[in-house]
Design an enzyme around this catalytic site. Structure first.
Site, PDB file in Angstrom:
ATOM      1  N   ASN A 179      -2.058   0.110   6.890  1.00 22.80           N
ATOM      2  CA  ASN A 179      -1.491  -1.132   7.412  1.00 22.80           C
ATOM      3  C   ASN A 179      -0.552  -1.855   6.443  1.00 22.80           C
ATOM      4  O   ASN A 179      -0.395  -3.069   6.508  1.00 22.80           O
ATOM      5  CB  ASN A 179      -2.596  -2.055   7.922  1.00 22.80           C
ATOM      6  N   ARG A 227      -1.125 -14.553   4.134  1.00 22.04           N
ATOM      7  CA  ARG A 227      -1.843 -13.898   5.227  1.00 22.04           C
ATOM      8  C   ARG A 227      -1.091 -14.044   6.545  1.00 22.04           C
ATOM      9  O   ARG A 227      -1.096 -13.133   7.378  1.00 22.04           O
ATOM     10  CB  ARG A 227      -3.275 -14.407   5.312  1.00 22.04           C
ATOM     11  N   HIS A 249      -2.033  -5.570   1.597  1.00 22.27           N
ATOM     12  CA  HIS A 249      -3.302  -6.291   1.431  1.00 22.27           C
ATOM     13  C   HIS A 249      -2.986  -7.684   0.930  1.00 22.27           C
ATOM     14  O   HIS A 249      -2.057  -7.874   0.151  1.00 22.27           O
ATOM     15  CB  HIS A 249      -4.186  -5.579   0.399  1.00 22.27           C
ATOM     16  N   ARG A 296       2.919  -6.417   8.916  1.00 20.23           N
ATOM     17  CA  ARG A 296       2.164  -5.305   9.509  1.00 20.23           C
ATOM     18  C   ARG A 296       2.752  -4.879  10.853  1.00 20.23           C
ATOM     19  O   ARG A 296       2.766  -3.688  11.171  1.00 20.23           O
ATOM     20  CB  ARG A 296       0.690  -5.662   9.617  1.00 20.23           C
ATOM     21  N   LYS A 315       0.810  -1.215   0.000  1.00 20.61           N
ATOM     22  CA  LYS A 315       0.000   0.000   0.000  1.00 20.61           C
ATOM     23  C   LYS A 315       0.851   1.276   0.000  1.00 20.61           C
ATOM     24  O   LYS A 315       2.062   1.229   0.236  1.00 20.61           O
ATOM     25  CB  LYS A 315      -0.943  -0.030   1.208  1.00 20.61           C
ATOM     26  N   THR A 317      -4.753  -7.607  10.616  1.00 21.77           N
ATOM     27  CA  THR A 317      -5.087  -6.366   9.916  1.00 21.77           C
ATOM     28  C   THR A 317      -4.678  -5.145  10.733  1.00 21.77           C
ATOM     29  O   THR A 317      -4.160  -4.172  10.197  1.00 21.77           O
ATOM     30  CB  THR A 317      -6.598  -6.325   9.606  1.00 21.77           C
TER      31      THR A 317
END
Length: 143
Positions: free
Chosen positions: A114, A87, A117, A104, A11, A93
Site C-alpha cells: 500500500n 494520515r 506507512h 494510497r 514502502k 490503509t
C-alpha cells in the site's frame, strides 16, 4: 495548531515504481516539511523489530518479507498537526477504500503493498522516529 513531527515510510512497492518524488511533493504541498530522510534496505531483524507489535498476527511473516524485498525511504515530517495531516494525505490503509487524490489511491495496488506507512499517534511517531534516526539527524527547518 500544534507543530508536530511524524514518521513516514515509502514502502518497497512505491520505491520500485519511482514514486518517491511524487510522494514527497504531496507531503510538501500539504505543508509538511521533511526534516530527515534516508534510503535503506531493511534487514529481517530491523523489520521484525520495527513491526514487533504485530508479531503474533497472521500477516507478520508476509509483512516482514515485503518490507525487506527492496529499498525503502524513511522520513520525518514536521508541520501543523503532522500526524493527522500525514494520515489524511496517505488515505485509507486499503487503497480500494482510499479517497481519490490520496497517496494510497494513486500509488498503491493492494492492502498488502500500500505504498506508504504513517505513524498513528504522537507516541508512535516518537518511537518510530527514534528507531531510525538519532536526534542529530533531525534538521529543524526554520527558514
Amino acid at each position: 495548531m500544534a507543530i508536530e513531527r511524524t514518521f513516514s515510510i515509502i514502502k518497497p512497492d512505491a520505491v520500485a515504481k519511482n514514486h518517491i518524488g511524487a510522494i514527497y511533493n504531496r507531503f510538501e504541498t500539504a505543508g509538511l516539511k521533511i526534516v530527515a530522510a534516508k534510503m535503506l534496505h531493511l534487514t529481517k531483524e530491523q523489520a521484525e523489530g520495527f513491526y514487533a507489535e504485530h508479531s503474533e498476527r497472521g500477516f507478520f511473516g508476509a509483512l516482514v518479507a515485503f518490507m525487506t524485498s527492496g529499498p525503502i525511504m524513511v522520513q520525518v515530517l514536521e508541520g501543523e498537526n503532522a500526524v493527522l495531516a500525514h494520515r489524511e494525505i496517505l488515505g485509507a490503509t486499503n487503497p480500494a477504500q482510499a479517497a481519490p487524490g490520496t497517496i494510497r489511491a494513486d500509488f498503491a495496488q493492494s492492502i498488502d503493498e500500500n505504498a506508504a506507512h504513517g505513524s498513528d499517534s504522537l507516541e508512535s511517531a516518537a518511537r518510530e522516529i527514534a528507531y531510525f534516526f538519532s536526534a542529530e539527524e533531525l534538521c529543524p527547518r526554520t527558514r
